[in-house]
Write a protein that holds these residues in place. Structure first.
Motif, PDB file in Angstrom:
ATOM      1  N   ASP A  22     -31.992  84.990 -16.072  1.00 28.57           N
ATOM      2  CA  ASP A  22     -32.451  85.725 -17.256  1.00 28.57           C
ATOM      3  C   ASP A  22     -31.310  86.483 -17.927  1.00 28.57           C
ATOM      4  O   ASP A  22     -31.508  87.127 -18.953  1.00 28.57           O
ATOM      5  CB  ASP A  22     -33.535  86.738 -16.856  1.00 28.57           C
ATOM      6  CG  ASP A  22     -34.773  86.063 -16.295  1.00 28.57           C
ATOM      7  OD1 ASP A  22     -35.331  85.200 -16.989  1.00 28.57           O
ATOM      8  OD2 ASP A  22     -35.166  86.376 -15.155  1.00 28.57           O
ATOM      9  N   GLN A  23     -30.127  86.429 -17.318  1.00 25.61           N
ATOM     10  CA  GLN A  23     -28.990  87.163 -17.865  1.00 25.61           C
ATOM     11  C   GLN A  23     -27.709  86.437 -17.447  1.00 25.61           C
ATOM     12  O   GLN A  23     -27.614  85.931 -16.330  1.00 25.61           O
ATOM     13  CB  GLN A  23     -28.988  88.606 -17.332  1.00 25.61           C
ATOM     14  CG  GLN A  23     -27.965  89.517 -17.983  1.00 25.61           C
ATOM     15  CD  GLN A  23     -28.268  90.977 -17.703  1.00 25.61           C
ATOM     16  OE1 GLN A  23     -29.274  91.513 -18.184  1.00 25.61           O
ATOM     17  NE2 GLN A  23     -27.414  91.632 -16.940  1.00 25.61           N
ATOM     18  N   PHE A  24     -26.739  86.394 -18.371  1.00 30.76           N
ATOM     19  CA  PHE A  24     -25.508  85.645 -18.132  1.00 30.76           C
ATOM     20  C   PHE A  24     -24.301  86.516 -18.465  1.00 30.76           C
ATOM     21  O   PHE A  24     -24.215  87.063 -19.567  1.00 30.76           O
ATOM     22  CB  PHE A  24     -25.479  84.382 -18.995  1.00 30.76           C
ATOM     23  CG  PHE A  24     -26.684  83.497 -18.822  1.00 30.76           C
ATOM     24  CD1 PHE A  24     -26.683  82.460 -17.911  1.00 30.76           C
ATOM     25  CD2 PHE A  24     -27.841  83.720 -19.567  1.00 30.76           C
ATOM     26  CE1 PHE A  24     -27.807  81.650 -17.748  1.00 30.76           C
ATOM     27  CE2 PHE A  24     -28.966  82.916 -19.415  1.00 30.76           C
ATOM     28  CZ  PHE A  24     -28.949  81.881 -18.497  1.00 30.76           C
ATOM     29  N   THR A  25     -23.390  86.643 -17.530  1.00 31.40           N
ATOM     30  CA  THR A  25     -22.135  87.345 -17.781  1.00 31.40           C
ATOM     31  C   THR A  25     -21.107  86.287 -18.142  1.00 31.40           C
ATOM     32  O   THR A  25     -20.714  85.472 -17.299  1.00 31.40           O
ATOM     33  CB  THR A  25     -21.686  88.131 -16.545  1.00 31.40           C
ATOM     34  OG1 THR A  25     -22.732  89.035 -16.162  1.00 31.40           O
ATOM     35  CG2 THR A  25     -20.431  88.938 -16.851  1.00 31.40           C
ATOM     36  N   VAL A  26     -20.673  86.288 -19.397  1.00 32.63           N
ATOM     37  CA  VAL A  26     -19.880  85.193 -19.953  1.00 32.63           C
ATOM     38  C   VAL A  26     -18.491  85.686 -20.359  1.00 32.63           C
ATOM     39  O   VAL A  26     -18.357  86.723 -21.024  1.00 32.63           O
ATOM     40  CB  VAL A  26     -20.582  84.589 -21.191  1.00 32.63           C
ATOM     41  CG1 VAL A  26     -19.810  83.374 -21.705  1.00 32.63           C
ATOM     42  CG2 VAL A  26     -22.020  84.201 -20.858  1.00 32.63           C
ATOM     43  N   PHE A  27     -17.480  84.914 -19.988  1.00 29.89           N
ATOM     44  CA  PHE A  27     -16.109  85.199 -20.395  1.00 29.89           C
ATOM     45  C   PHE A  27     -15.709  84.202 -21.467  1.00 29.89           C
ATOM     46  O   PHE A  27     -15.916  82.992 -21.320  1.00 29.89           O
ATOM     47  CB  PHE A  27     -15.169  85.121 -19.196  1.00 29.89           C
ATOM     48  CG  PHE A  27     -15.428  86.198 -18.174  1.00 29.89           C
ATOM     49  CD1 PHE A  27     -14.723  87.389 -18.219  1.00 29.89           C
ATOM     50  CD2 PHE A  27     -16.398  86.021 -17.192  1.00 29.89           C
ATOM     51  CE1 PHE A  27     -14.978  88.397 -17.291  1.00 29.89           C
ATOM     52  CE2 PHE A  27     -16.656  87.018 -16.261  1.00 29.89           C
ATOM     53  CZ  PHE A  27     -15.941  88.216 -16.315  1.00 29.89           C
ATOM     54  N   ALA A  28     -15.154  84.718 -22.570  1.00 30.95           N
ATOM     55  CA  ALA A  28     -14.785  83.868 -23.706  1.00 30.95           C
ATOM     56  C   ALA A  28     -13.509  84.405 -24.329  1.00 30.95           C
ATOM     57  O   ALA A  28     -13.200  85.608 -24.227  1.00 30.95           O
ATOM     58  CB  ALA A  28     -15.912  83.831 -24.744  1.00 30.95           C
ATOM     59  N   THR A  29     -12.770  83.512 -24.983  1.00 31.84           N
ATOM     60  CA  THR A  29     -11.521  83.916 -25.605  1.00 31.84           C
ATOM     61  C   THR A  29     -11.712  84.190 -27.097  1.00 31.84           C
ATOM     62  O   THR A  29     -12.443  83.465 -27.780  1.00 31.84           O
ATOM     63  CB  THR A  29     -10.419  82.856 -25.410  1.00 31.84           C
ATOM     64  OG1 THR A  29      -9.210  83.320 -26.026  1.00 31.84           O
ATOM     65  CG2 THR A  29     -10.812  81.513 -26.018  1.00 31.84           C
ATOM     66  N   MET A  30     -11.058  85.227 -27.561  1.00 31.12           N
ATOM     67  CA  MET A  30     -11.074  85.540 -28.989  1.00 31.12           C
ATOM     68  C   MET A  30      -9.828  85.001 -29.678  1.00 31.12           C
ATOM     69  O   MET A  30      -9.749  84.989 -30.900  1.00 31.12           O
ATOM     70  CB  MET A  30     -11.201  87.049 -29.180  1.00 31.12           C
ATOM     71  CG  MET A  30     -12.476  87.609 -28.551  1.00 31.12           C
ATOM     72  SD  MET A  30     -12.776  89.327 -28.965  1.00 31.12           S
ATOM     73  CE  MET A  30     -13.167  89.167 -30.701  1.00 31.12           C
ATOM     74  N   ASP A  31      -8.855  84.582 -28.865  1.00 30.73           N
ATOM     75  CA  ASP A  31      -7.627  83.989 -29.400  1.00 30.73           C
ATOM     76  C   ASP A  31      -6.979  83.183 -28.280  1.00 30.73           C
ATOM     77  O   ASP A  31      -6.309  83.740 -27.402  1.00 30.73           O
ATOM     78  CB  ASP A  31      -6.672  85.068 -29.909  1.00 30.73           C
ATOM     79  CG  ASP A  31      -5.446  84.481 -30.616  1.00 30.73           C
ATOM     80  OD1 ASP A  31      -5.198  83.266 -30.463  1.00 30.73           O
ATOM     81  OD2 ASP A  31      -4.744  85.234 -31.314  1.00 30.73           O
ATOM     82  N   LYS A  32      -7.193  81.875 -28.287  1.00 28.24           N
ATOM     83  CA  LYS A  32      -6.730  81.032 -27.187  1.00 28.24           C
ATOM     84  C   LYS A  32      -5.210  81.065 -27.039  1.00 28.24           C
ATOM     85  O   LYS A  32      -4.677  80.886 -25.935  1.00 28.24           O
ATOM     86  CB  LYS A  32      -7.214  79.594 -27.393  1.00 28.24           C
ATOM     87  CG  LYS A  32      -7.006  78.722 -26.169  1.00 28.24           C
ATOM     88  CD  LYS A  32      -7.685  77.373 -26.312  1.00 28.24           C
ATOM     89  CE  LYS A  32      -7.477  76.546 -25.032  1.00 28.24           C
ATOM     90  NZ  LYS A  32      -8.167  75.234 -25.108  1.00 28.24           N
TER      91      LYS A  32
END
Length: 378
Positions: free
Chosen positions: A163-173
């Motif tokens: 029901d919940q996801f801790t997500v890592f993402a890049t704002m500038d690869k």
């Protein structure tokens, strides 16, 4: 230096051991065979306090120390590593919030897990960025009071039921690790697609899927830490979680040793139990010796966290040594059983399959050696 557990820690350990022995173990073979998600064990585990071990008490959680979490994890993995992974996934997913969230975020995002059985997923690995976390391609773009996420994450534990996801993402690869941020996606957000459950070799009781994010909107209030702090939060999370992962390996290996001791007392060759043959004795002795060594490293890594010390080096020692140890011990257990060890009717082939994954997830044994070398070079 004190190796004695407190009365409360022994009681916690015994509670986990009893749950693993009486509830998990009898159903482990069924879930391994069918690869069904153990919903009933999630419910009973929640009721007994075997989940959400690290949520602070001020958020309604147990607030266990890292050493206490390690004690529980060894017992659960002794019962079934796949079930243990399903039960412990919440702690991994929520750890970035514990480590990097504001007090408001902690109470808002963590407290619901203490009120009812609810699952969360840690979303770091990608199809082309597993060990090379800094090479991730999932992007986050600021749009007013929201961020927009696009990309995919793979090998996500409990992803099909979370029901919940801790997500890592890049704002500038182009910035590699300096461009990564951390976000919490609540519920089945619009644009989130959940892939099929992976048909795994081992730990088959845990749900593992690929998640695809297509223009998924996340409120700015759900960013954990500042922009660009995702790498630090992810690495600190893994430092904190490696002792518990190592404890999984210890639990699996302990189960393999116990089965081997029992079988070697019953199986006879050349007119005597095989445990009376020196070749088998050496194998059993090596199993026990290395399990204890791994356990001590694991406890030290957890104790350092509880003492406020940086544990990067020792936690990598523990995870790497324990994972490789569990693979060796379970392989030897199959050897002790001989041909019967290769048959699914007997318990040790499952342990061997379960152990292999410990060498792969949350940093492969090879990555652990890179971390260890870098720490030594410092």
């Amino acid at each position: 230096m004190d190796f004695q557990l407190t009365d409360s820690q022994r009681a916690l350990q015994e509670t986990a051991r009893k749950y693993a022995r009486e509830v998990i173990r009898p159903k482990a073979a069924h879930y391994d065979e069918t690869a069904e998600f153990p919903k009933d064990l999630i419910s009973t585990g929640y009721e007994l306090g075997m989940m959400n071990l690290g949520i602070p008490s001020e958020c309604g959680g147990l607030g266990l120390t890292h050493l206490e979490q390690v004690l529980v994890c060894e017992e659960l993995a002794w019962g079934c590593a796949g079930v243990a992974t399903s039960l412990f996934a919440n702690d991994l997913a929520n750890l970035p919030i514990v480590l990097g969230g504001t007090e408001e975020q902690k109470k808002r995002l963590l407290t619901p897990f203490t009120e009812k059985p609810k699952l969360a997923s840690f979303c770091l690995t990608e199809p082309a960025a597993g060990s090379d976390v800094a090479g991730m391609s999932t992007t986050a773009r600021r749009d007013g009071d929201h961020y927009i996420l696009n990309g995919s994450k793979c090998f996500i534990t409990n992803g099909g039921y979370a029901d919940q996801f801790t997500v890592f993402a890049t704002m500038d690869k182009s910035k590699r690790h300096k461009g990564i941020s951390c976000f919490v996606v609540e519920g089945k957000a619009a644009g989130l697609t959940i892939g099929k459950h992976e048909n795994k070799m081992g730990q088959r009781a845990s749900n593992t899927v690929t998640l695809t994010f297509e223009d998924v909107r996340v409120p700015v209030a759900n960013r954990i830490g500042e922009e660009g702090e995702g790498w630090r939060i992810a690495m600190e999370t893994l430092d904190n979680s490696r002792p518990t992962t190592a404890a999984f390996a210890v639990g699996i290996a302990r189960a393999a040793l116990e089965h081997s001791l029992e079988y070697s007392a019953q199986r006879q060759t050349f007119g005597k139990p095989i445990r009376d043959h020196q070749g088998i004795q050496f194998m059993l002795a090596d199993m026990a010796m290395n399990i204890q060594a791994a356990r001590l490293l694991t406890h030290q890594g957890a104790w350092m966290l509880d003492s406020g010390q940086k544990n990067t080096l020792v936690s990598s020692y523990a995870k790497c040594f324990a994972a490789d140890m569990a693979m060796k011990v379970t392989t030897d257990a199959v050897q002790v059983y001989g041909g019967y060890g290769y048959i699914k009717e007997y318990p040790v082939e499952k342990l061997m399959r379960d152990a292999k994954l410990i060498q792969v997830y949350e940093g492969t044994s090879q990555v652990q050696r890179i971390v260890i070398a870098r720490e030594l070079f410092k």
